[in-house]
Design an enzyme around this catalytic site. Structure first.
Site, mmCIF file in Angstrom:
data_model
loop_
_atom_site.group_PDB
_atom_site.id
_atom_site.type_symbol
_atom_site.label_atom_id
_atom_site.label_comp_id
_atom_site.label_asym_id
_atom_site.label_seq_id
_atom_site.Cartn_x
_atom_site.Cartn_y
_atom_site.Cartn_z
ATOM 1 N N GLY A 118 0.792 -1.231 0.000
ATOM 2 C CA GLY A 118 0.000 0.000 0.000
ATOM 3 C C GLY A 118 0.822 1.278 0.000
ATOM 4 O O GLY A 118 0.328 2.324 0.412
ATOM 5 N N SER A 119 2.063 1.220 -0.511
ATOM 6 C CA SER A 119 2.846 2.462 -0.538
ATOM 7 C C SER A 119 2.205 3.483 -1.490
ATOM 8 O O SER A 119 2.235 4.689 -1.234
ATOM 9 C CB SER A 119 4.304 2.187 -0.926
ATOM 10 O OG SER A 119 4.406 1.799 -2.274
ATOM 11 N N ASN A 120 1.594 3.016 -2.573
ATOM 12 C CA ASN A 120 0.882 3.951 -3.453
ATOM 13 C C ASN A 120 -0.347 4.517 -2.759
ATOM 14 O O ASN A 120 -0.644 5.702 -2.883
ATOM 15 C CB ASN A 120 0.474 3.261 -4.766
ATOM 16 C CG ASN A 120 1.610 3.255 -5.765
ATOM 17 O OD1 ASN A 120 1.906 4.277 -6.369
ATOM 18 N ND2 ASN A 120 2.268 2.119 -5.906
ATOM 19 N N MET A 132 -4.069 -7.104 -6.926
ATOM 20 C CA MET A 132 -3.530 -8.176 -7.768
ATOM 21 C C MET A 132 -4.598 -9.178 -8.208
ATOM 22 O O MET A 132 -4.347 -10.389 -8.233
ATOM 23 C CB MET A 132 -2.391 -8.885 -7.036
ATOM 24 C CG MET A 132 -1.201 -7.974 -6.790
ATOM 25 S SD MET A 132 -0.622 -7.183 -8.313
ATOM 26 C CE MET A 132 0.957 -6.552 -7.797
ATOM 27 N N ARG A 133 -5.772 -8.696 -8.536
ATOM 28 C CA ARG A 133 -6.851 -9.557 -9.054
ATOM 29 C C ARG A 133 -7.327 -8.982 -10.368
ATOM 30 O O ARG A 133 -7.448 -7.759 -10.496
ATOM 31 C CB ARG A 133 -8.049 -9.552 -8.108
ATOM 32 C CG ARG A 133 -7.735 -9.968 -6.715
ATOM 33 C CD ARG A 133 -8.168 -11.378 -6.463
ATOM 34 N NE ARG A 133 -7.783 -11.801 -5.138
ATOM 35 C CZ ARG A 133 -7.734 -13.062 -4.766
ATOM 36 N NH1 ARG A 133 -8.058 -14.012 -5.620
ATOM 37 N NH2 ARG A 133 -7.364 -13.383 -3.544
ATOM 38 N N LEU A 134 -7.631 -9.889 -11.283
ATOM 39 C CA LEU A 134 -8.231 -9.456 -12.539
ATOM 40 C C LEU A 134 -9.719 -9.274 -12.285
ATOM 41 O O LEU A 134 -10.368 -10.138 -11.686
ATOM 42 C CB LEU A 134 -7.976 -10.526 -13.607
ATOM 43 C CG LEU A 134 -8.351 -10.157 -15.035
ATOM 44 C CD1 LEU A 134 -7.586 -8.908 -15.495
ATOM 45 C CD2 LEU A 134 -8.045 -11.308 -15.969
ATOM 46 N N LEU A 135 -10.252 -8.139 -12.709
ATOM 47 C CA LEU A 135 -11.671 -7.850 -12.482
ATOM 48 C C LEU A 135 -12.505 -8.434 -13.621
ATOM 49 O O LEU A 135 -12.071 -8.435 -14.779
ATOM 50 C CB LEU A 135 -11.867 -6.339 -12.386
ATOM 51 C CG LEU A 135 -11.130 -5.683 -11.212
ATOM 52 C CD1 LEU A 135 -11.020 -4.169 -11.401
ATOM 53 C CD2 LEU A 135 -11.813 -6.009 -9.880
ATOM 54 N N ASN A 193 -5.794 2.255 -13.083
ATOM 55 C CA ASN A 193 -4.781 1.317 -12.586
ATOM 56 C C ASN A 193 -3.386 1.912 -12.760
ATOM 57 O O ASN A 193 -3.150 2.709 -13.662
ATOM 58 C CB ASN A 193 -4.865 -0.001 -13.363
ATOM 59 C CG ASN A 193 -3.916 -1.049 -12.827
ATOM 60 O OD1 ASN A 193 -3.758 -1.201 -11.609
ATOM 61 N ND2 ASN A 193 -3.266 -1.787 -13.718
ATOM 62 N N HIS A 204 0.610 0.561 -13.228
ATOM 63 C CA HIS A 204 1.380 -0.649 -13.520
ATOM 64 C C HIS A 204 2.865 -0.299 -13.607
ATOM 65 O O HIS A 204 3.228 0.708 -14.220
ATOM 66 C CB HIS A 204 0.892 -1.278 -14.831
ATOM 67 C CG HIS A 204 1.520 -2.604 -15.069
ATOM 68 N ND1 HIS A 204 1.121 -3.749 -14.406
ATOM 69 C CD2 HIS A 204 2.564 -2.956 -15.844
ATOM 70 C CE1 HIS A 204 1.894 -4.751 -14.785
ATOM 71 N NE2 HIS A 204 2.776 -4.304 -15.651
HETATM 72 C C1 GAR Z 1 3.040 -1.202 -7.541
HETATM 73 O O1 GAR Z 1 4.340 -1.211 -8.082
HETATM 74 C C2 GAR Z 1 2.016 -1.320 -8.653
HETATM 75 O O2 GAR Z 1 2.398 -0.670 -9.824
HETATM 76 C C3 GAR Z 1 1.944 -2.802 -8.850
HETATM 77 O O3 GAR Z 1 1.981 -3.332 -7.551
HETATM 78 C C4 GAR Z 1 2.801 -2.487 -6.726
HETATM 79 C C5 GAR Z 1 2.049 -2.218 -5.440
HETATM 80 O O4 GAR Z 1 2.875 -1.570 -4.514
HETATM 81 N N1 GAR Z 1 0.783 -3.194 -9.566
HETATM 82 C C6 GAR Z 1 0.759 -4.181 -10.456
HETATM 83 O O5 GAR Z 1 1.728 -4.877 -10.709
HETATM 84 C C7 GAR Z 1 -0.569 -4.383 -11.139
HETATM 85 N N2 GAR Z 1 -0.455 -5.281 -12.233
HETATM 86 P P1 GAR Z 1 2.248 -0.883 -3.229
HETATM 87 O O6 GAR Z 1 1.313 -1.925 -2.590
HETATM 88 O O7 GAR Z 1 3.411 -0.567 -2.353
HETATM 89 O O8 GAR Z 1 1.484 0.326 -3.679
#
Ligand code: GAR
Length: 186
Positions: free
Chosen positions: A12-14, A87-90, A104, A106
């Site tokens: 969840g850093s984003n 990390m789930r496909l909707l 999203n 990526h």
């Molecule tokens: C992020 O790097 C995001 O881009 C990626 O998961 C990480 C989550 O980091 N998403 C994917 O790969 C989606 N296909 P976070 O939990 O620290 O935000």
């Protein structure tokens, strides 16, 4: 003021970068939803006083879990949904329900390296430019219309950890601003 819901699966850093940017923005994060009970994102939500919900996919049809997510999102009146490491496909049903309102992030320059190993795949490639993509969700895996891409040049001898940090830094710098801009226009 518009409302954003965030879906995450892990650290969840984003989500935290978004929560920080939203604090003074005039927009609100109405909830965090995670599909993993142990997601560290829950701790971050607590820190910001954002309500959060665990919705299990365990031994359950994906569509059934999604119905529960839809009901939470409607309860909290989300105008926009941000996937932040979800990390789930909707299913197409879920995507169509929120037509064009799911964004999203990526960790690669799509269409390169879709899926769950974007950072690792980018690192293992011979590419000299790596980066991130922010896009709208459609029915495919990391295929929807691109809103923004940001890239950086590889020095050449960076470790996986260093590449990961550079990618996350780019994500944190750009994702909150893109989401705020979309909400400003709602
Ligand atoms: C992020 O790097 C995001 O881009 C990626 O998961 C990480 C989550 O980091 N998403 C994917 O790969 C989606 N296909 P976070 O939990 O620290 O935000």
């Amino acid at each position: 003021m518009a409302k954003l819901a965030v879906l995450a699966s892990g650290s969840g850093s984003n989500f935290e970068a978004i929560a920080e940017a939203f604090a003074e923005s005039g927009h609100e994060i109405c909830c965090l939803i995670c599909d993993r009970r142990d997601a560290y994102a829950f701790k971050r939500a607590e820190k910001f006083g954002i309500q959060s919900f665990y919705i299990s996919y365990y031994k359950r049809e994906r569509a059934d879990a999604e119905l529960e997510i839809i009901s939470k999102l409607e309860e909290c009146r989300a105008d926009l949904i941000a996937l932040a490491g979800f990390m789930r496909l909707l299913t197409p049903v879920f995507v169509d329900h929120f037509q064009d309102r799911i964004i999203n992030i990526h960790p690669s320059l799509l269409p390169k390296y879709p899926g769950t190993h974007g950072i690792q795949d980018s690192f293992e490639s011979e590419d000299t430019e790596l980066g991130i993509t922010i896009h709208r969700i459609d029915h495919g895996l990391d295929t929807g219309p691109i809103i923004m891409q940001k890239s950086f040049s590889r020095v050449g001898n960076e470790s996986l950890d260093e590449i990961e940090t550079r990618i996350h830094d780019l994500e944190h710098q750009n994702y909150p601003a893109v989401l705020l801009e979309i909400l400003d226009a709602i």
